[in-house]
Design a protein around this motif. Structure first.
Motif, PDB file in Angstrom:
ATOM      1  N   PHE A  93      74.447  64.247  35.535  1.00 28.06           N
ATOM      2  CA  PHE A  93      75.427  65.015  34.638  1.00 28.06           C
ATOM      3  C   PHE A  93      74.729  66.139  34.032  1.00 28.06           C
ATOM      4  CE2 PHE A  93      77.863  65.556  30.901  1.00 28.06           C
ATOM      5  CZ  PHE A  93      79.335  65.566  31.314  1.00 28.06           C
ATOM      6  N   LYS A  94      75.421  67.262  33.968  1.00 21.20           N
ATOM      7  CA  LYS A  94      74.777  68.142  33.381  1.00 21.20           C
ATOM      8  C   LYS A  94      75.604  68.483  31.820  1.00 21.20           C
ATOM      9  CE  LYS A  94      74.068  71.028  37.383  1.00 21.20           C
ATOM     10  NZ  LYS A  94      74.405  72.250  38.125  1.00 21.20           N
ATOM     11  N   THR A  95      74.810  68.403  30.708  1.00 21.02           N
ATOM     12  CA  THR A  95      75.601  68.538  29.432  1.00 21.02           C
ATOM     13  C   THR A  95      75.416  69.981  29.102  1.00 21.02           C
ATOM     14  OG1 THR A  95      73.254  68.257  28.599  1.00 21.02           O
ATOM     15  CG2 THR A  95      74.721  66.160  28.537  1.00 21.02           C
ATOM     16  N   LYS A  96      76.171  70.311  28.049  1.00 19.06           N
ATOM     17  CA  LYS A  96      76.107  71.552  27.597  1.00 19.06           C
ATOM     18  C   LYS A  96      74.884  72.112  27.014  1.00 19.06           C
ATOM     19  CE  LYS A  96      81.011  72.105  26.247  1.00 19.06           C
ATOM     20  NZ  LYS A  96      82.172  72.160  25.420  1.00 19.06           N
ATOM     21  N   GLU A  97      74.217  71.099  26.358  1.00 23.27           N
ATOM     22  CA  GLU A  97      72.737  71.453  25.743  1.00 23.27           C
ATOM     23  C   GLU A  97      71.838  71.537  26.878  1.00 23.27           C
ATOM     24  OE1 GLU A  97      69.749  69.332  23.011  1.00 23.27           O
ATOM     25  OE2 GLU A  97      71.034  68.224  23.865  1.00 23.27           O
ATOM     26  N   TYR A  98      71.989  70.999  28.198  1.00 25.62           N
ATOM     27  CA  TYR A  98      71.135  71.215  29.255  1.00 25.62           C
ATOM     28  C   TYR A  98      71.225  72.643  29.884  1.00 25.62           C
ATOM     29  CZ  TYR A  98      69.459  71.366  33.973  1.00 25.62           C
ATOM     30  OH  TYR A  98      68.677  71.844  35.029  1.00 25.62           O
ATOM     31  N   ILE A  99      72.569  72.807  30.043  1.00 24.98           N
ATOM     32  CA  ILE A  99      72.783  74.206  30.542  1.00 24.98           C
ATOM     33  C   ILE A  99      72.434  75.301  29.727  1.00 24.98           C
ATOM     34  CG2 ILE A  99      75.034  75.676  31.228  1.00 24.98           C
ATOM     35  CD1 ILE A  99      76.420  73.103  31.924  1.00 24.98           C
ATOM     36  N   ALA A 100      72.584  75.146  28.424  1.00 24.97           N
ATOM     37  CA  ALA A 100      71.970  76.226  27.291  1.00 24.97           C
ATOM     38  C   ALA A 100      70.435  76.592  27.535  1.00 24.97           C
ATOM     39  CB  ALA A 100      72.483  75.941  26.144  1.00 24.97           C
ATOM     40  N   LYS A 101      69.618  75.170  27.490  1.00 25.46           N
ATOM     41  CA  LYS A 101      68.300  75.156  27.535  1.00 25.46           C
ATOM     42  C   LYS A 101      67.930  75.657  28.921  1.00 25.46           C
ATOM     43  CE  LYS A 101      67.172  71.872  24.157  1.00 25.46           C
ATOM     44  NZ  LYS A 101      66.687  70.251  23.955  1.00 25.46           N
ATOM     45  N   LYS A 102      68.507  75.347  30.001  1.00 25.49           N
ATOM     46  CA  LYS A 102      68.132  75.867  31.318  1.00 25.49           C
ATOM     47  C   LYS A 102      68.068  77.386  31.609  1.00 25.49           C
ATOM     48  CE  LYS A 102      69.617  76.011  36.383  1.00 25.49           C
ATOM     49  NZ  LYS A 102      70.442  75.615  36.999  1.00 25.49           N
ATOM     50  N   LYS A 103      69.159  78.075  31.001  1.00 33.93           N
ATOM     51  CA  LYS A 103      69.323  79.599  30.784  1.00 33.93           C
ATOM     52  C   LYS A 103      67.989  79.978  30.107  1.00 33.93           C
ATOM     53  CE  LYS A 103      71.991  83.363  30.188  1.00 33.93           C
ATOM     54  NZ  LYS A 103      71.220  84.252  30.922  1.00 33.93           N
ATOM     55  N   VAL A 104      67.752  79.427  28.950  1.00 33.99           N
ATOM     56  CA  VAL A 104      66.717  80.002  28.102  1.00 33.99           C
ATOM     57  C   VAL A 104      65.543  79.819  28.855  1.00 33.99           C
ATOM     58  CG1 VAL A 104      65.649  79.585  25.802  1.00 33.99           C
ATOM     59  CG2 VAL A 104      67.859  79.572  26.000  1.00 33.99           C
ATOM     60  N   PHE A 105      65.300  78.560  29.461  1.00 34.09           N
ATOM     61  CA  PHE A 105      63.765  78.349  30.143  1.00 34.09           C
ATOM     62  C   PHE A 105      63.638  79.353  31.186  1.00 34.09           C
ATOM     63  CE2 PHE A 105      61.960  76.369  33.796  1.00 34.09           C
ATOM     64  CZ  PHE A 105      60.562  76.209  33.253  1.00 34.09           C
ATOM     65  N   GLU A 106      64.734  79.456  31.974  1.00 34.75           N
ATOM     66  CA  GLU A 106      64.764  80.463  33.293  1.00 34.75           C
ATOM     67  C   GLU A 106      64.372  81.930  32.762  1.00 34.75           C
ATOM     68  OE1 GLU A 106      66.931  77.644  36.301  1.00 34.75           O
ATOM     69  OE2 GLU A 106      67.813  79.353  35.745  1.00 34.75           O
ATOM     70  N   ASP A 107      65.019  82.307  31.731  1.00 32.57           N
ATOM     71  CA  ASP A 107      64.709  83.708  31.153  1.00 32.57           C
ATOM     72  C   ASP A 107      63.403  83.861  30.787  1.00 32.57           C
ATOM     73  OD1 ASP A 107      67.513  84.287  32.003  1.00 32.57           O
ATOM     74  OD2 ASP A 107      68.263  84.345  29.864  1.00 32.57           O
ATOM     75  N   LYS A 108      62.895  82.725  29.888  1.00 29.28           N
ATOM     76  CA  LYS A 108      61.735  83.168  29.243  1.00 29.28           C
ATOM     77  C   LYS A 108      60.568  82.925  30.030  1.00 29.28           C
ATOM     78  CE  LYS A 108      58.871  81.090  25.572  1.00 29.28           C
ATOM     79  NZ  LYS A 108      58.975  80.528  24.270  1.00 29.28           N
ATOM     80  N   PHE A 109      60.526  82.071  31.118  1.00 26.60           N
ATOM     81  CA  PHE A 109      59.479  81.682  31.932  1.00 26.60           C
ATOM     82  C   PHE A 109      59.408  82.339  33.256  1.00 26.60           C
ATOM     83  CE2 PHE A 109      59.209  78.228  28.909  1.00 26.60           C
ATOM     84  CZ  PHE A 109      57.964  78.307  28.323  1.00 26.60           C
TER      85      PHE A 109
END
Length: 116
Positions: A93-109
C-alpha cells in the motif's frame, strides 16, 4: 444485564486482537523482522540470487537523509553484477507520506525506486 467472568472476558479480547493498519503481519527470518510476508519473501529471493552469484550483494533497510529532519528508509539496496545499484521498496500500500518521500528521494539522488 449479562455478567462475564474474567475468563470469558479474556477469551473475548483474545479473539478480537487488533489487525495491523494495512493487514500485514510481521515476519522474522534470520534474526531480521520484516513488515510483511511479501518483504520476507523478497529477502529470501535475494539470498538465493546472492548464493547463485546473480547479484554482488544487498543491504537491508538503508536509510537516506532527505533533509535535516526527513529520512527515507528503503527496504533493500541491491548491488548488481554490472556494478549498478537498485533501491527496492516492497509495497502493499502506498501511503501519502511514502509518495512524497519517494519524489524527494528520486529528485535528490537522481535514482528511481523500484517497487515490488
Amino acid at each position: 444485564m449479562e455478567h462475564w467472568s474474567i475468563e470469558d472476558y479474556k477469551n473475548f479480547t483474545n479473539k478480537c486482537h487488533k489487525k495491523s493498519k494495512y493487514r500485514a503481519n510481521k515476519v522474522s527470518i534470520d534474526g531480521h523482522t520484516f513488515d510483511s510476508q511479501k518483504e520476507a519473501d523478497y529477502y529470501c529471493e535475494l539470498k538465493i540470487k546472492l548464493q547463485a552469484k546473480e547479484i554482488n550483494g544487498f543491504c537491508l533497510q538503508p536509510t537516506f537523509i532527505l533533509a535535516p529532519s526527513l529520512k527515507y528508509k528503503a527496504d533493500f539496496i541491491v548491488f548488481h553484477r554490472d556494478n549498478s545499484t537498485e533501491v527496492i521498496d516492497v509495497k502493499g500500500f502506498k501511503t501519502k507520506e511514502y509518495i512524497a518521500k519517494k519524489k524527494v528521494f528520486e529528485d535528490k539522488f537522481n535514482l528511481k525506486i523500484t517497487e515490488i
